[in-house]
Enzyme design. Structure first.
Site, PDB file in Angstrom:
ATOM      1  N   SER A 204      -0.225  -6.524   0.366  1.00 29.82           N
ATOM      2  CA  SER A 204       0.289  -5.730  -0.755  1.00 29.82           C
ATOM      3  C   SER A 204      -0.367  -6.050  -2.090  1.00 29.82           C
ATOM      4  O   SER A 204      -0.435  -5.197  -2.962  1.00 29.82           O
ATOM      5  CB  SER A 204       1.796  -5.914  -0.875  1.00 29.82           C
ATOM      6  OG  SER A 204       2.115  -7.268  -1.103  1.00 29.82           O
TER       7      SER A 204
ATOM      8  N   HIS B 108       2.367  -0.779   3.426  1.00 26.13           N
ATOM      9  CA  HIS B 108       1.322  -0.083   2.663  1.00 26.13           C
ATOM     10  C   HIS B 108       0.327   0.655   3.561  1.00 26.13           C
ATOM     11  O   HIS B 108      -0.703   1.109   3.076  1.00 26.13           O
ATOM     12  CB  HIS B 108       0.594  -1.074   1.754  1.00 26.13           C
ATOM     13  CG  HIS B 108       1.513  -1.693   0.751  1.00 26.13           C
ATOM     14  ND1 HIS B 108       1.781  -1.123  -0.468  1.00 26.13           N
ATOM     15  CD2 HIS B 108       2.277  -2.816   0.817  1.00 26.13           C
ATOM     16  CE1 HIS B 108       2.647  -1.872  -1.126  1.00 26.13           C
ATOM     17  NE2 HIS B 108       2.965  -2.910  -0.366  1.00 26.13           N
TER      18      HIS B 108
ATOM     19  N   LYS C 236       7.304   3.763   0.062  1.00 26.80           N
ATOM     20  CA  LYS C 236       5.967   3.863  -0.541  1.00 26.80           C
ATOM     21  C   LYS C 236       5.401   5.257  -0.249  1.00 26.80           C
ATOM     22  O   LYS C 236       5.812   6.198  -0.912  1.00 26.80           O
ATOM     23  CB  LYS C 236       5.134   2.687  -0.067  1.00 26.80           C
ATOM     24  CG  LYS C 236       5.914   1.370  -0.365  1.00 26.80           C
ATOM     25  CD  LYS C 236       5.132   0.164  -0.431  1.00 26.80           C
ATOM     26  CE  LYS C 236       5.984  -1.097  -0.471  1.00 26.80           C
ATOM     27  NZ  LYS C 236       6.857  -1.247  -1.634  1.00 26.80           N
TER      28      LYS C 236
HETATM   29  C1  LIG Z   1       4.395  -5.570   2.299  1.00 29.05           C
HETATM   30  C2  LIG Z   1       5.780  -5.219   1.875  1.00 29.05           C
HETATM   31  N1  LIG Z   1       6.795  -5.398   2.737  1.00 29.05           N
HETATM   32  C3  LIG Z   1       8.050  -5.077   2.412  1.00 29.05           C
HETATM   33  C4  LIG Z   1       8.374  -4.580   1.182  1.00 29.05           C
HETATM   34  C5  LIG Z   1       9.809  -4.282   0.850  1.00 29.05           C
HETATM   35  O1  LIG Z   1      10.084  -2.957   1.059  1.00 29.05           O
HETATM   36  P1  LIG Z   1      11.283  -2.240   0.271  1.00 29.05           P
HETATM   37  O2  LIG Z   1      10.782  -1.933  -1.079  1.00 29.05           O
HETATM   38  O3  LIG Z   1      11.563  -1.042   1.115  1.00 29.05           O
HETATM   39  O4  LIG Z   1      12.430  -3.193   0.264  1.00 29.05           O
HETATM   40  C6  LIG Z   1       7.352  -4.345   0.264  1.00 29.05           C
HETATM   41  C7  LIG Z   1       7.645  -3.702  -1.045  1.00 29.05           C
HETATM   42  O5  LIG Z   1       7.835  -4.118  -2.024  1.00 29.05           O
HETATM   43  C8  LIG Z   1       6.031  -4.693   0.608  1.00 29.05           C
HETATM   44  O6  LIG Z   1       5.032  -4.539  -0.276  1.00 29.05           O
END
Ligand SMILES: Cc1ncc(COP(=O)(O)O)c(C=O)c1O
Length: 386
Positions: A182, A210, A240
């Protein structure tokens, strides 16, 4: 001052001194590209809204229709009265897209990871996790009494050696990685990880928050490789490219059935509101039918990396590491004054000394804006990156 307030004030003062205190700024978006911050309208390169679907008329209409019919909230946990048929419809669509037998929707990606991991591994088990994996994968490991070993980023040789040395001492092993990282935008070496994991009977879980909608014809990072490796635990989020909110796991039927009866964030948390399932279904319709749309975020990221002479982007996320907190804050401010929102990313979100600008490219960014952004960024880059 009482001890509670004194504790909070001392923590804040320490963060302030190290330039690490974060504060919320009010902002809002009226379309998928532009954002209003402190009274200024900026072109955002910080939203994970890769396909600009947050404001797409089809998603809005689907969500509004669902709210009019079914109300705003789910009302209870899925195991009580919050299991709307739209959730099961969405699960079937996600499972088909990801090539798995079944799927389970969670309230958010964060809730998915903190629910899945302790459901699968416990006291006599081993977790291997990439050092740059997302914070909520680490949060999930903290909820399990399993032994945790952190491996160097994307280091296949270290994974192999950790499993060769340790696997026999544990009942089960689980390897956790992002599919697309990310904060770095690179892909995990999924084929090699899948092979090593199969060899050592280690369960591979990839967080593809992502990747969905933007990599591998929209099916996610596994499909960036040919042949696509087998990943038994494919997790992701609806927040996203899908433009809404919610998380999911795609896996075999027994694993999904286990989640639905044991994952604490399913059992003890309110179900996803039906309107978010409705908008996610509308998003999947677009992703599955518009292959040009799905290709654009990565193409736009590559336009930027090409202009700056950087190695080609592997995903819509491009980091430019500036190192110090001061450098990154000052660069973000320069971009702000030029009309761009690029949120500075600081420790502890990224390792100490690697504060960075993180650019997120979307389908709707115009080529001329991307080239203009690159020209503003070029003089801000450290000499060795240029
Ligand atoms: C790689 C990754 N996993 C999980 C999440 C968490 O997802 P959510 O925003 O749906 O809680 C994010 C987001 O911030 C992320 O970038």
């Amino acid at each position: 001052m009482n001890s509670l307030d004194a504790f909070a004030a001392a923590k804040l003062a320490d963060l302030e001194e190290r330039g690490l205190r974060r504060t919320l700024r009010e902002n809002w978006r009226e379309d998928g590209l532009w954002i209003s911050v402190d009274g200024q309208k900026l072109l955002s390169f910080s939203c994970n809204d890769y396909l600009n679907l947050t404001h797409h008329p089809a998603l809005k209409a689907a969500a509004i229709r669902a709210i009019e019919t079914y109300g705003v909230g789910a009302g209870a946990s899925r195991l009580v009265t919050g299991n709307h048929p739209l959730l099961e419809k969405l699960e079937a669509r996600l499972a088909a897209l990801k090539g798995s037998e079944a799927a389970c929707i969670f309230g958010a990606g964060y809730l998915a990871n903190t629910g899945i991991i302790p459901t699968l591994v416990g006291k006599d088990d081993l977790i291997l996790i990439d050092e740059l994996a997302h914070a909520c994968l680490f949060a999930g490991t903290q909820l399990s009494p399993a032994t945790v070993r952190i491996f160097r980023h994307n280091d296949i040789a270290e994974v192999e050696s950790l499993l060769a040395t340790n696997r026999a001492h544990y009942r089960h092993a689980l390897l956790l990685t992002d599919g697309v990282f990310s904060m770095d935008g690179d892909l995990a070496p999924l084929p090699a990880l899948a092979e090593i994991c199969t060899h050592h009977d280690c369960w591979l879980m990839a967080d593809d928050a992502h990747g969905l909608g933007v990599i591998g014809q929209g099916r996610g990072s596994r499909h960036a490789f040919d042949p696509a490796p087998v990943i038994p635990l494919q997790m992701g989020t609806l927040s996203k490219a899908i433009g809404g909110y919610g998380g999911y796991l795609c896996a075999s039927k027994p694993v999904i059935d286990l989640m639905k009866t044991r994952a604490r964030t399913v059992v003890y948390s309110t179900g996803l509101p039906p309107a978010l399932a409705a908008s996610a279904l509308a998003a999947l319709d677009l992703i599955e039918s518009d292959s040009d749309l799905v290709k654009k975020p990565l193409a736009n990221a590559r336009l930027f990396t090409t202009r700056l002479g950087l190695s080609p982007a592997q995903s819509p996320i491009v980091p430019i590491i500036l190192g110090t907190v001061e450098a990154v804050m000052s660069a973000a401010q320069t971009l702000f004054t030029q009309g761009f929102l690029v949120t500075p990313i600081r420790p502890p979100t990224v390792p100490e000394g690697t504060a960075r600008l993180r650019f997120a490219f979307t389908a709707g960014h115009a080529a001329e804006d991307i080239l203009h952004l690159a020209d503003v960024v070029a003089p801000l880059m450290p000499a060795k990156a240029r």
